[in-house]
Design a protein around this motif. Structure first.
Motif, short mmCIF file in Angstrom:
data_model
loop_
_atom_site.label_atom_id
_atom_site.label_comp_id
_atom_site.label_asym_id
_atom_site.label_seq_id
_atom_site.Cartn_x
_atom_site.Cartn_y
_atom_site.Cartn_z
N LYS A 8 -6.59 -63.23 -17.15
CA LYS A 8 -5.82 -63.36 -15.91
C LYS A 8 -6.52 -62.70 -14.73
CE LYS A 8 -1.27 -63.00 -16.03
NZ LYS A 8 0.08 -62.48 -16.34
N ARG A 9 -7.16 -61.56 -15.01
CA ARG A 9 -7.88 -60.83 -13.96
C ARG A 9 -9.05 -60.10 -14.60
NH1 ARG A 9 -5.21 -59.12 -9.18
NH2 ARG A 9 -6.51 -57.25 -9.12
N TRP A 10 -10.01 -59.71 -13.77
CA TRP A 10 -11.05 -58.82 -14.25
C TRP A 10 -11.47 -57.90 -13.11
CZ3 TRP A 10 -15.66 -58.73 -11.65
CH2 TRP A 10 -15.95 -59.84 -10.85
N SER A 11 -12.05 -56.79 -13.46
CA SER A 11 -12.70 -55.94 -12.47
C SER A 11 -13.84 -55.22 -13.17
CB SER A 11 -11.71 -54.94 -11.86
OG SER A 11 -11.43 -53.93 -12.80
N ALA A 12 -14.81 -54.81 -12.40
CA ALA A 12 -15.96 -54.11 -12.99
C ALA A 12 -16.55 -53.15 -11.98
CB ALA A 12 -17.01 -55.12 -13.46
N TRP A 13 -17.19 -52.13 -12.50
CA TRP A 13 -17.83 -51.13 -11.65
C TRP A 13 -19.14 -50.69 -12.29
CZ3 TRP A 13 -20.14 -46.63 -10.59
CH2 TRP A 13 -20.04 -46.11 -9.28
N ALA A 14 -20.21 -50.75 -11.54
CA ALA A 14 -21.48 -50.15 -11.93
C ALA A 14 -22.09 -49.60 -10.64
CB ALA A 14 -22.39 -51.16 -12.61
N PRO A 15 -23.11 -48.74 -10.74
CA PRO A 15 -23.56 -48.04 -9.54
C PRO A 15 -23.83 -48.93 -8.33
CG PRO A 15 -24.53 -47.03 -11.46
CD PRO A 15 -23.75 -48.23 -11.95
N ASP A 16 -24.44 -50.11 -8.51
CA ASP A 16 -24.74 -50.94 -7.34
C ASP A 16 -23.86 -52.17 -7.25
OD1 ASP A 16 -26.77 -49.24 -6.46
OD2 ASP A 16 -28.13 -50.08 -7.96
N GLY A 35 -28.45 -46.24 -13.32
CA GLY A 35 -27.88 -45.07 -12.67
C GLY A 35 -26.68 -44.52 -13.42
N ASN A 36 -26.30 -43.31 -13.02
CA ASN A 36 -25.17 -42.68 -13.68
C ASN A 36 -24.09 -42.29 -12.68
OD1 ASN A 36 -26.34 -40.59 -12.37
ND2 ASN A 36 -26.67 -39.29 -14.17
N ALA A 37 -24.06 -43.01 -11.53
CA ALA A 37 -23.02 -42.73 -10.53
C ALA A 37 -21.66 -43.12 -11.08
CB ALA A 37 -23.31 -43.51 -9.25
N ASN A 53 -13.19 -36.71 -15.98
CA ASN A 53 -14.64 -36.68 -16.14
C ASN A 53 -15.22 -37.99 -15.60
OD1 ASN A 53 -14.18 -38.63 -18.10
ND2 ASN A 53 -14.61 -37.30 -19.84
N PRO A 54 -16.55 -38.10 -15.51
CA PRO A 54 -17.13 -39.33 -14.95
C PRO A 54 -16.64 -40.59 -15.65
CG PRO A 54 -18.82 -37.63 -15.08
CD PRO A 54 -17.59 -37.06 -15.74
N LEU A 55 -16.52 -40.54 -16.98
CA LEU A 55 -16.06 -41.75 -17.69
C LEU A 55 -14.62 -42.07 -17.32
CD1 LEU A 55 -16.61 -44.02 -19.67
CD2 LEU A 55 -15.88 -42.49 -21.52
N ALA A 56 -13.78 -41.05 -17.19
CA ALA A 56 -12.40 -41.31 -16.79
C ALA A 56 -12.35 -41.93 -15.40
CB ALA A 56 -11.58 -40.01 -16.84
N ASP A 178 -29.49 -49.48 -23.28
CA ASP A 178 -29.77 -49.51 -21.85
C ASP A 178 -28.66 -48.75 -21.14
OD1 ASP A 178 -32.13 -51.40 -21.86
OD2 ASP A 178 -30.62 -52.59 -22.93
N ALA A 179 -28.90 -47.46 -20.95
CA ALA A 179 -27.82 -46.61 -20.47
C ALA A 179 -27.58 -46.81 -18.98
CB ALA A 179 -28.17 -45.15 -20.75
N VAL A 180 -26.34 -47.04 -18.64
CA VAL A 180 -25.92 -47.12 -17.25
C VAL A 180 -24.44 -46.78 -17.24
CG1 VAL A 180 -25.37 -49.59 -17.42
CG2 VAL A 180 -25.86 -48.60 -15.19
N SER A 181 -24.00 -46.18 -16.15
CA SER A 181 -22.56 -45.94 -16.06
C SER A 181 -21.89 -47.24 -15.62
CB SER A 181 -22.26 -44.80 -15.09
OG SER A 181 -22.67 -45.11 -13.79
N TYR A 182 -20.85 -47.62 -16.33
CA TYR A 182 -20.17 -48.86 -15.99
C TYR A 182 -18.76 -48.82 -16.57
CZ TYR A 182 -20.05 -50.62 -20.74
OH TYR A 182 -19.76 -50.77 -22.07
N ALA A 183 -17.92 -49.65 -16.00
CA ALA A 183 -16.61 -49.91 -16.60
C ALA A 183 -16.23 -51.34 -16.26
CB ALA A 183 -15.56 -48.94 -16.08
N PHE A 184 -15.49 -51.94 -17.17
CA PHE A 184 -15.12 -53.35 -17.06
C PHE A 184 -13.70 -53.48 -17.57
CE2 PHE A 184 -15.49 -57.67 -19.33
CZ PHE A 184 -15.23 -58.39 -18.18
#
Lengths: 246, 424
Positions: A8-16, A35-37, A53-56, A178-184
């Protein structure tokens, strides 16, 4: 073959890549995000933010964006992370080695479901929630767990939130990724509008050569493409994702 | 299927046109808890566990040095020798997985029978844990701090939660859905809830599921820092209760979509949106989970013959849980906490206490259910409602379907209640 599920919806976040337009551009010509922003989550109260924390921060930003407007209290939730809060466990583990006392608050914020617990509090969401991990196939694990919630409560949407923050330098050499900070985040439903899809498990053939970004983002790339199917997974079975017939 | 090379063979249970069942009631495919393996401080034999549970045997608790820097700690530690993890799975070597391996042994014959003719990609694994291989990680980090490197025996598979389920699947040669649920003290119960849904969804023809957790420095020092640990054996519901007693162990089930035997009849869940490490004092979240489990099972509260309490022995848990139980069961329900016998095995507790319920049902004898007693000092807390706590040797008369319930409440306000049953 799994039953059909609607995104129904999606969202995502990565440094750029932070908004929908940036992700659509990325999906047309994907390169490995780096990146790890993490997001500033300024929408959360300052007192609360300090406990994140950053992951939260990554997962809560994606989770709130993944919900319908003013409806963050409504879906069941599944939080999936390979590494969870292990970076926050490291100072506790070092304190143990030095036989020093642990901070009780720090300890209670290293459980794997801390991001889910913080989201529940911030969103006043009292719906069932689970937190999972599935090694390199954590995205797939989260998706399956989301299906189990749709099984138990067919009428209610399930918010799947997948994310990781790069491992601390102490642990990073142990893991080939392939380490990067992200959330989806995906808001999934058994019916309604949106892209309908299903998956099946198939025997592994040649060793997979996954793209140099997290599986969750590869799934997003596919979701935004017109490709009929996608193969993911590193375990003894491959996941073959299909767009359901219209 | 356009691409026939991708299609699964028409194995048992494989659906050509998978779809969601029309109605909620229609999805109630049976979920048989077909076989159990259990390892606790009481032993690594199913019958030994049951005998000691029924006897309310507290002799396995011991004051253990080495966990806390300044004193010993009473714990329920697994004392039986554990099997060695084979060289082929050396990356998974840790105490947590050795306990899983010990718990798997009793269910492997039933699993072999169930697997006959089933595609291995149709057999799933869902494990609950809150520690994974914490002892291996603690040793590795200690060495890294002292010497700047990890021991050769340390692998990230021992540290990550996904390793707990990956080990079980690799050991059994399974290729179906495989993942770990880690929601603190409700992990093991949730793993069973997920397994039932994997059967109901038609994704699996059998699932191995349960929970395993290890006593380690992190949880013993962490719960001590939270002032949650009692300096005596835990004493739930007592006016003198002063905290929990930590334990460890593993309980694993084989779940199949078959009628008969002992069934997982109901699942109820809730989140509290209250606090990371303290329950909502009203017991609202606990009550929601129990009510949902009853609704899912399609029964009234009066149908429950026995309730295995979460019953940690902390002041906060017992006061909110007793309040919630008293509201839901105004006529009372025989209940006990088995944590004064096996300790609180955290991520494994939900599976171990489902095993307690499974064992009680499997020993149902001529309509008499004999659940383990509530071991405590017998001093009622005037602040708590007066629950009918099971006494040693007490039997409960059951007519019709025998139904029992077990509660698991975790950090992060994560609650899961299961209902198990056996038809007459």
């Amino acid at each position: 073959m799994s039953p059909e599920v609607f995104v129904k919806r999606w969202s995502a976040w990565a440094p750029d890549h932070r908004d929908e337009e940036a992700w659509r551009d990325w999906a047309r010509a994907p390169v490995a995000p780096k990146g790890n922003a993490h997001p500033d989550v300024s929408f959360l109260p300052a007192m609360f933010r300090r406990r994140c924390n950053p992951l939260a921060r990554l997962m809560l930003a994606a989770a709130f964006d993944g919900c319908e407007a003013d409806a963050a209290s409504e879906p069941r939730t599944v939080f999936a992370s390979r590494h969870g809060s292990i970076n926050d466990s490291l100072p506790l583990l070092e304190a143990l080695a030095l036989r020093k006392p642990l901070s009780p608050t720090a300890f209670s914020h290293t459980v794997h479901n801390v991001q889910a617990g913080l989201f529940s509090i911030a969103a006043e969401n009292r719906q069932p929630s689970s937190s999972v991990s599935g090694s390199a196939d954590t995205f797939e694990s989260g998706f399956i767990e989301a299906l189990t919630h749709l099984d138990r409560d067919p009428e209610r949407d399930v918010l799947l939130v997948v994310g990781d923050h790069p491992l601390h330098a102490v642990f990073a050499p142990l893991v080939d990724e392939d380490a990067v900070s992200y959330a989806f985040a995906l808001l999934l439903s058994r019916s309604g509008s949106g892209t309908a899809l299903r998956f099946e498990l198939a025997p592994r053939r040649a060793p997979a050569s996954p793209p140099p970004w997290p599986t969750a983002l590869e799934f997003l790339r596919w979701l935004l493409s017109s490709e009929e199917r996608l193969e993911t997974g590193t375990g003894p079975s491959r996941f073959v994702w299909h767009r359901a017939r219209a | 299927m356009a691409d026939s090379a991708l299609a699964l063979g028409p194995g048992p249970g494989a659906k050509v046109q998978p779809s969601w069942p029309e109605k909620i009631v229609a999805r109630r495919v049976p979920c048989r808890l077909a076989a159990l393996g259990i390892v606790t401080s009481l032993g690594s034999d199913v019958d030994a566990n049951w005998a000691r549970l029924c006897a309310g045997d507290q002799s396995r608790f011991r004051a253990r040095d080495g966990f806390l820097p300044d004193r010993s700690l009473i714990v329920a530690e697994v004392q039986d020798p554990l099997p060695e993890i084979p060289t082929t799975l050396a990356a998974h070597r840790c105490r947590n997985n050795a306990m899983s391996l010990a718990a798997l042994r009793p269910i492997e014959p039933a699993l072999d029978r169930a697997l006959a003719g089933i595609d291995r990609s149709r057999v799933g694994v869902v494990m609950g844990t809150s520690t994974a291989g914490a002892i291996a990680v603690e040793e590795a980090v200690g060495r890294h701090l002292a010497r700047g490197d990890f021991p050769d025996s340390f692998h990230y598979e021992q540290a990550e939660f996904g390793g707990t389920s990956e080990f079980v699947a690799a050991h059994l040669g399974l290729a179906g859905p495989c993942y770990t649920i880690s929601t603190a003290c409700s992990s093991g119960a949730r793993a069973l809830a997920a397994a039932r849904s994997l059967l109901s969804l038609g994704l699996c023809d059998a699932v191995v599921a349960g929970g395993t957790d290890t006593l380690c420095g992190l949880v013993t020092n962490g719960f001590t820092a939270l002032h949650a640990v009692s300096d005596r054996i835990t004493n739930p519901c007592s006016a003198h209760r002063s905290g929990l007693t930590l334990g460890e162990g593993s309980a694993l089930f084989l779940l199949t979509p078959e009628e008969g035997g002992i069934q997982l009849r109901g699942v109820g869940e809730s989140s509290e949106a209250h606090h990371m490490s303290a329950p909502d004092p009203s017991g609202r979240g606990a009550e929601t989970a129990m009510r949902a489990a009853l609704a899912d099972a399609g029964v009234e509260p009066a149908a429950i013959a026995y309730l295995n309490l979460h019953g940690t022995g902390t002041p906060q848990n017992d006061s909110m849980e007793c309040a919630a139980v008293a509201r839901l069961f105004p006529d009372g329900v025989p209940c006990s906490s088995t944590k004064p016998i096996v300790g609180h095995a955290l991520g494994a507790a939900g599976a171990i206490e489902a095993a307690v319920c499974w064992l009680a049902l499997s020993h149902l004898d001529e309509g008499r259910l004999r659940p383990p007693p509530h071991r405590w000092d017998g001093v009622r807390d005037p602040e708590l409602p007066d629950l009918p706590l099971v006494e040693a040797g007490q039997s409960i008369s059951v007519s019709g379907e025998a139904l029992v319930m077990t509660n698991s409440f975790g950090f992060g306000g994560n609650n899961c209640t299961l209902v198990l049953g056996v038809a007459p």
